[in-house]
Write an enzyme that holds these catalytic residues in place. Structure first.
Site, PDB file in Angstrom:
ATOM      1  N   TYR A  24     -37.584  11.141   4.095  1.00  0.00           N
ATOM      2  CA  TYR A  24     -36.855  10.332   5.070  1.00  0.00           C
ATOM      3  C   TYR A  24     -37.601   9.081   5.539  1.00  0.00           C
ATOM      4  O   TYR A  24     -37.082   8.319   6.346  1.00  0.00           O
ATOM      5  CB  TYR A  24     -36.465  11.205   6.279  1.00  0.00           C
ATOM      6  CG  TYR A  24     -35.574  12.360   5.886  1.00  0.00           C
ATOM      7  CD1 TYR A  24     -34.313  12.136   5.328  1.00  0.00           C
ATOM      8  CD2 TYR A  24     -35.989  13.677   6.033  1.00  0.00           C
ATOM      9  CE1 TYR A  24     -33.496  13.180   4.944  1.00  0.00           C
ATOM     10  CE2 TYR A  24     -35.171  14.745   5.654  1.00  0.00           C
ATOM     11  CZ  TYR A  24     -33.940  14.484   5.108  1.00  0.00           C
ATOM     12  OH  TYR A  24     -33.127  15.514   4.712  1.00  0.00           O
ATOM     13  N   ASN A  75     -24.438   9.082  10.906  1.00  0.00           N
ATOM     14  CA  ASN A  75     -25.224   9.924  10.012  1.00  0.00           C
ATOM     15  C   ASN A  75     -25.091  11.335  10.578  1.00  0.00           C
ATOM     16  O   ASN A  75     -25.791  11.696  11.531  1.00  0.00           O
ATOM     17  CB  ASN A  75     -26.692   9.501   9.970  1.00  0.00           C
ATOM     18  CG  ASN A  75     -27.485  10.378   9.001  1.00  0.00           C
ATOM     19  OD1 ASN A  75     -26.988  11.408   8.535  1.00  0.00           O
ATOM     20  ND2 ASN A  75     -28.706   9.985   8.704  1.00  0.00           N
ATOM     21  N   HIS A  81     -22.182  18.359   6.018  1.00  0.00           N
ATOM     22  CA  HIS A  81     -21.888  19.313   4.948  1.00  0.00           C
ATOM     23  C   HIS A  81     -21.153  20.556   5.447  1.00  0.00           C
ATOM     24  O   HIS A  81     -20.760  21.402   4.655  1.00  0.00           O
ATOM     25  CB  HIS A  81     -23.193  19.752   4.266  1.00  0.00           C
ATOM     26  CG  HIS A  81     -24.083  18.609   3.874  1.00  0.00           C
ATOM     27  ND1 HIS A  81     -23.675  17.631   2.993  1.00  0.00           N
ATOM     28  CD2 HIS A  81     -25.339  18.273   4.257  1.00  0.00           C
ATOM     29  CE1 HIS A  81     -24.670  16.748   2.848  1.00  0.00           C
ATOM     30  NE2 HIS A  81     -25.674  17.107   3.612  1.00  0.00           N
ATOM     31  N   ASP A  88     -12.407  16.416  11.945  1.00  0.00           N
ATOM     32  CA  ASP A  88     -11.159  16.295  12.720  1.00  0.00           C
ATOM     33  C   ASP A  88     -11.282  15.205  13.791  1.00  0.00           C
ATOM     34  O   ASP A  88     -10.358  14.415  13.993  1.00  0.00           O
ATOM     35  CB  ASP A  88     -10.807  17.636  13.373  1.00  0.00           C
ATOM     36  CG  ASP A  88     -10.327  18.671  12.371  1.00  0.00           C
ATOM     37  OD1 ASP A  88      -9.927  18.288  11.256  1.00  0.00           O
ATOM     38  OD2 ASP A  88     -10.363  19.868  12.703  1.00  0.00           O
ATOM     39  N   HIS A 101     -26.418   7.708   5.300  1.00  0.00           N
ATOM     40  CA  HIS A 101     -27.499   8.674   5.075  1.00  0.00           C
ATOM     41  C   HIS A 101     -28.758   7.929   4.668  1.00  0.00           C
ATOM     42  O   HIS A 101     -28.703   6.970   3.881  1.00  0.00           O
ATOM     43  CB  HIS A 101     -27.137   9.661   3.962  1.00  0.00           C
ATOM     44  CG  HIS A 101     -25.970  10.526   4.285  1.00  0.00           C
ATOM     45  ND1 HIS A 101     -26.073  11.643   5.076  1.00  0.00           N
ATOM     46  CD2 HIS A 101     -24.667  10.423   3.939  1.00  0.00           C
ATOM     47  CE1 HIS A 101     -24.876  12.201   5.194  1.00  0.00           C
ATOM     48  NE2 HIS A 101     -24.008  11.475   4.524  1.00  0.00           N
ATOM     49  N   LEU A 102     -29.892   8.410   5.157  1.00  0.00           N
ATOM     50  CA  LEU A 102     -31.184   7.840   4.772  1.00  0.00           C
ATOM     51  C   LEU A 102     -31.472   8.104   3.295  1.00  0.00           C
ATOM     52  O   LEU A 102     -31.853   7.208   2.545  1.00  0.00           O
ATOM     53  CB  LEU A 102     -32.292   8.468   5.621  1.00  0.00           C
ATOM     54  CG  LEU A 102     -32.182   8.203   7.124  1.00  0.00           C
ATOM     55  CD1 LEU A 102     -32.818   9.337   7.899  1.00  0.00           C
ATOM     56  CD2 LEU A 102     -32.825   6.884   7.467  1.00  0.00           C
ATOM     57  N   SER A 103     -31.327   9.364   2.905  1.00  0.00           N
ATOM     58  CA  SER A 103     -31.539   9.762   1.510  1.00  0.00           C
ATOM     59  C   SER A 103     -30.216   9.629   0.759  1.00  0.00           C
ATOM     60  O   SER A 103     -29.192   9.248   1.345  1.00  0.00           O
ATOM     61  CB  SER A 103     -32.042  11.209   1.455  1.00  0.00           C
ATOM     62  OG  SER A 103     -31.024  12.095   1.900  1.00  0.00           O
ATOM     63  N   ARG A 112     -25.508  19.531  -0.895  1.00  0.00           N
ATOM     64  CA  ARG A 112     -25.420  18.243  -0.178  1.00  0.00           C
ATOM     65  C   ARG A 112     -24.396  17.298  -0.802  1.00  0.00           C
ATOM     66  O   ARG A 112     -24.128  16.221  -0.279  1.00  0.00           O
ATOM     67  CB  ARG A 112     -26.787  17.545  -0.151  1.00  0.00           C
ATOM     68  CG  ARG A 112     -27.836  18.297   0.623  1.00  0.00           C
ATOM     69  CD  ARG A 112     -29.100  17.491   0.781  1.00  0.00           C
ATOM     70  NE  ARG A 112     -30.224  18.353   1.082  1.00  0.00           N
ATOM     71  CZ  ARG A 112     -30.543  18.793   2.306  1.00  0.00           C
ATOM     72  NH1 ARG A 112     -29.844  18.415   3.349  1.00  0.00           N
ATOM     73  NH2 ARG A 112     -31.573  19.597   2.489  1.00  0.00           N
TER      74      ARG A 112
HETATM   75  O1  CA2 Z   1     -30.302  11.606   4.243  1.00  0.00           O
HETATM   76  C1  CA2 Z   1     -29.795  11.799   5.351  1.00  0.00           C
HETATM   77  O2  CA2 Z   1     -29.726  10.933   6.219  1.00  0.00           O
HETATM   78  C2  CA2 Z   1     -29.258  13.189   5.685  1.00  0.00           C
HETATM   79  O3  CA2 Z   1     -28.095  13.031   6.498  1.00  0.00           O
HETATM   80  C3  CA2 Z   1     -30.349  13.882   6.464  1.00  0.00           C
HETATM   81  C4  CA2 Z   1     -30.000  15.333   6.802  1.00  0.00           C
HETATM   82  C5  CA2 Z   1     -29.565  16.103   5.554  1.00  0.00           C
HETATM   83  O4  CA2 Z   1     -29.133  17.389   5.913  1.00  0.00           O
HETATM   84  C6  CA2 Z   1     -28.456  15.376   4.819  1.00  0.00           C
HETATM   85  O5  CA2 Z   1     -28.158  16.093   3.625  1.00  0.00           O
HETATM   86  C7  CA2 Z   1     -28.875  13.969   4.436  1.00  0.00           C
HETATM   87  C8  CA2 Z   1     -31.205  16.025   7.417  1.00  0.00           C
HETATM   88  C9  CA2 Z   1     -31.687  15.365   8.663  1.00  0.00           C
HETATM   89  C10 CA2 Z   1     -32.981  16.001   9.044  1.00  0.00           C
HETATM   90  O6  CA2 Z   1     -33.813  14.986   9.519  1.00  0.00           O
HETATM   91  C11 CA2 Z   1     -35.151  15.204   9.510  1.00  0.00           C
HETATM   92  C12 CA2 Z   1     -35.938  14.098   9.693  1.00  0.00           C
HETATM   93  C13 CA2 Z   1     -37.285  14.247   9.677  1.00  0.00           C
HETATM   94  C14 CA2 Z   1     -37.852  15.496   9.491  1.00  0.00           C
HETATM   95  C15 CA2 Z   1     -37.057  16.595   9.313  1.00  0.00           C
HETATM   96  C16 CA2 Z   1     -35.685  16.461   9.329  1.00  0.00           C
END
Ligand code: CA2
Length: 147
Positions: A24, A75, A81, A88, A101-103, A112
């Site tokens: 991230y 986000n 998911h 809704d 999304h960041l990733s 995902r």
């Molecule tokens: O890529 C993204 O922005 C996600 O929304 C991030 C979610 C993940 O479940 C999605 O599939 C993709 C997870 C967010 C958790 O964020 C953290 C950040 C730093 C450390 C741990 C978790």
């Protein structure tokens, strides 16, 4: 002055920059907030930037956006998911929704690849780290340019 763009972040994103930087990135959520504010200001717009670990609070903010926002960038993190309730709420929001999304979830684990939020979104920006948020704010501003 047009209404602000609501930029909403879901659970665990308060840990940004603290854990899992290999996925991230190193920027914190405060850094992302500043980037969004700067990009919005450059476009003559403003953002309301919020994060919650609670599904109901996110839904309350989405409902608030019906009257208070020009668009919603979200986000949804893990809730994207799983949450039909957030879907809704977004379907009822009545302003453009940009998923962010960041990733790139599509390149990660199979679970995902499905996001409920996409069913309510005009578009999706993913995979660019903090820049995904900036690009999503720009897209939202473009969709809601004041006359
Ligand atoms: O890529 C993204 O922005 C996600 O929304 C991030 C979610 C993940 O479940 C999605 O599939 C993709 C997870 C967010 C958790 O964020 C953290 C950040 C730093 C450390 C741990 C978790």
């Amino acid at each position: 002055m047009s209404k602000p763009i609501y930029v909403l972040s879901g659970p665990n994103l308060n840990l940004l920059g603290v854990r899992e930087p290999e996925i991230y990135g190193h920027q914190t959520l405060d850094d992302v907030k500043r980037l969004c504010e700067a990009r919005a200001a450059a476009l003559g717009r403003s953002v309301v930037f919020r994060q919650s670990n609670h599904e109901g609070e996110l839904i309350d903010w989405i409902q608030e956006a019906r009257t208070e926002a020009s668009a919603v960038v979200i986000n949804p993190a893990g809730y994207g998911h799983t949450s039909v309730a957030i879907l809704d709420a977004l379907k009822a929001v009545g302003v453009p929704v940009i998923e962010c999304h960041l990733s790139n979830p599509a390149s990660r684990e199979a679970f995902r690849r499905k996001t409920y939020v996409s069913l309510a979104a005009t578009g999706l920006v993913s995979g660019f780290g903090a820049a995904s948020y900036e690009l999503a704010v720009e897209a939202a501003a473009g969709l809601t340019r004041p006359a």
